[in-house]
Scaffold this active site. Structure first.
Site, mmCIF file in Angstrom:
data_model
loop_
_atom_site.group_PDB
_atom_site.id
_atom_site.type_symbol
_atom_site.label_atom_id
_atom_site.label_comp_id
_atom_site.label_asym_id
_atom_site.label_seq_id
_atom_site.Cartn_x
_atom_site.Cartn_y
_atom_site.Cartn_z
ATOM 1 N N ASP A 126 -36.754 24.083 59.674
ATOM 2 C CA ASP A 126 -37.451 23.360 60.737
ATOM 3 C C ASP A 126 -37.114 21.873 60.727
ATOM 4 O O ASP A 126 -36.642 21.334 59.729
ATOM 5 C CB ASP A 126 -38.966 23.510 60.567
ATOM 6 C CG ASP A 126 -39.466 24.907 60.889
ATOM 7 O OD1 ASP A 126 -38.628 25.798 61.131
ATOM 8 O OD2 ASP A 126 -40.688 25.110 60.879
ATOM 9 N N HIS A 159 -37.055 23.099 55.284
ATOM 10 C CA HIS A 159 -36.881 21.963 56.186
ATOM 11 C C HIS A 159 -35.591 21.221 55.843
ATOM 12 O O HIS A 159 -35.350 20.906 54.677
ATOM 13 C CB HIS A 159 -38.071 21.005 56.081
ATOM 14 C CG HIS A 159 -39.388 21.638 56.413
ATOM 15 N ND1 HIS A 159 -40.070 22.446 55.517
ATOM 16 C CD2 HIS A 159 -40.133 21.602 57.549
ATOM 17 C CE1 HIS A 159 -41.184 22.884 56.083
ATOM 18 N NE2 HIS A 159 -41.255 22.380 57.314
#
Length: 467
Positions: free
Chosen positions: A49, A193
């Site tokens: 993400d 991430h």
């Protein structure tokens, strides 16, 4: 008055709970309208993400390619718009791209229309770059609102089955590795991430994520587990099917075919007469020749100067390659990204040749002509106007004609951007070339004497600017 205020606050709490908290709770624990985990015994999904990030995403892609792993990237629209070349690379290397809103803001604090606009805007950026429409969506922090439940069925909301706080540097690479290995199994959807600039994250946290991920990929390989895209874990379409559906089909008009034939024929003659050499023979794009500079004094921003009579290297693009890129590109942005990636791949080859050959190192500049006013600075170039005269006028006519042939938007583009299609020279000091693009030839570069008065000028014909 206090009672009324308390009642209003209570109703606001009820409404916010009904709008976002309860839907998020139901989706997270019961999996309603979302995908959280697959059923495979041998495949798992790595999802990333908040990116793309210019520092960490390329390293992540290198690592995934090393272990032949596929992943899913839920990108933030504003970051995707700033780094379309990374979006293109993610797509080209077979990974799935999903939406993570245009800005990283929770759906809890946005109206349904705002959320919809954020999703559409990000989806449009992805489509313009890759030519592929995505239906995969992950709301920031996994927080859904009531209207996500009633969104169009073709939007597939993807959450996760395990997360590891990899956005916090204090977790540390060792503990992060242990947490990830503990959850390494078939069907798992791991949340990670590749950017640390969002609220609550640490900017350098992806560094430890990369360290932990390498260990996890090694262990997955040992256990016979395969990292796949989310759509594969869900049973979606393959990469090749997606690409075939979106492959641009271009049919040139007769006059364009004639121009192309003359253009390519002229190039062969030019190469033969002037004995052009090629920087990357396995994928010809950059050609060059040594010559003496004849022109006005050229001063670059860093103080380097090129004057009439200086030995120079003249750089040219391969016309066949330009034509193929132009007619197979889906949009101006797609063409620009493909040319940027080609330049990034071949400039190191040019730096290697300059470092190896004394004759090339003795040249004071490498030069060419560009029709584009924006973009080359990213490579380290300095832009300067061509002096007015016959050469400038002829270059403008010539390059406009070629742009109308190979550019995806053709003559329509010329009418829209006439004021920007002015021939310019683009310059880069030689030491900057060796410093920025000689990292693949460290041993060779170490033997090269420093050239503080050298400079590089490179031709970037027909590279559309990114809007």
């Amino acid at each position: 008055m206090t009672t009324i205020l308390q009642s209003i606050l209570l109703w606001l709490l009820y409404l916010s709970s009904f709008y976002a908290f309860i839907p998020s709770l139901i989706s997270r624990f019961f999996g309603f309208r979302v995908f959280r985990r697959g059923k495979s015994d041998t495949q798992f999904a790595l999802t990333f993400d908040d990116g793309p990030d210019p520092h960490y995403t390329p390293r992540l892609l290198d690592l995934l390619r090393q272990y032949q792993a596929k992943a899913t990237f839920f990108v933030v629209g504003e970051h995707a718009a700033s780094h379309p070349e990374l979006i293109q690379r993610i797509h080209d290397e077979g990974h799935l791209i999903g939406i993570h809103n245009y800005i990283h803001k929770t759906n809890w604090l946005m109206r349904p229309r705002t959320v919809r606009d954020q999703i559409q805007r990000t989806g449009q950026i992805i489509h313009e770059v890759t030519g592929v429409k995505t239906c995969y969506y992950r709301p920031p922090w996994g927080i859904m609102n009531l209207f996500d439940f009633f969104s169009k069925k073709e939007r597939k909301i993807v959450l996760w089955s395990s997360m590891f706080e990899d956005w916090r540097s204090r977790v540390g690479a060792q503990r992060l590795t242990e947490r990830m290995l503990k959850e390494l199994r078939g069907g798992e959807v791991m949340l990670l991430h590749d950017r640390g600039t969002t609220l609550g994250a640490d900017a350098h946290a992806p560094e430890q994520m990369l360290q932990a991920l390498e260990v996890v990929l090694q262990e997955a390989e040992r256990l016979g587990l395969q990292s796949v895209r989310v759509d594969t874990l869900m049973g979606g379409i393959t990469v090749s099917e997606s690409q075939n559906k979106n492959q641009p089909q271009t049919t040139l008009k007769l006059w364009k075919r004639l121009v192309v034939a003359l253009w390519l024929g002229w190039e062969k003659l030019f190469h033969w007469v002037y004995h052009l050499r090629t920087a990357s023979p396995e994928d010809p794009m950059l050609h060059f020749r040594s010559r003496v500079y004849h022109g006005a004094r050229m001063e670059m921003s860093d103080g380097h100067v090129i004057q009439n009579g200086d030995p120079v290297i003249e750089l040219h693009f391969d016309n066949q390659k330009l034509f193929e890129l132009g007619v197979t590109s889906r949009s101006s942005m797609h063409l620009a990204i493909r040319m940027i990636r080609t330049m990034e791949q071949q400039l190191p080859d040019l730096a290697r040749m300059v470092a190896l050959e004394p004759e090339l190192r003795s040249a004071k500049a490498i030069y060419g002509v560009s029709m584009i006013n924006r973009g080359p600075e990213k490579f380290g170039f300095t832009i300067q106007d061509l002096p007015p005269g016959p050469f400038s006028a002829a270059s403008k006519v010539y390059l406009k004609l070629l742009l109308s042939v190979i550019h995806p938007a053709g003559t329509k583009r010329l009418k829209q951007r006439t004021e920007q299609l002015v021939p310019k020279m683009i310059a880069m000091p030689l030491d900057v070339l060796l410093e920025r693009y000689g990292q693949h030839t460290t041993q060779v570069a170490a033997t090269v004497e420093e050239s503080r008065d050298g400079s590089l000028l490179i031709e970037k014909e027909l590279l559309p600017e990114q809007n």
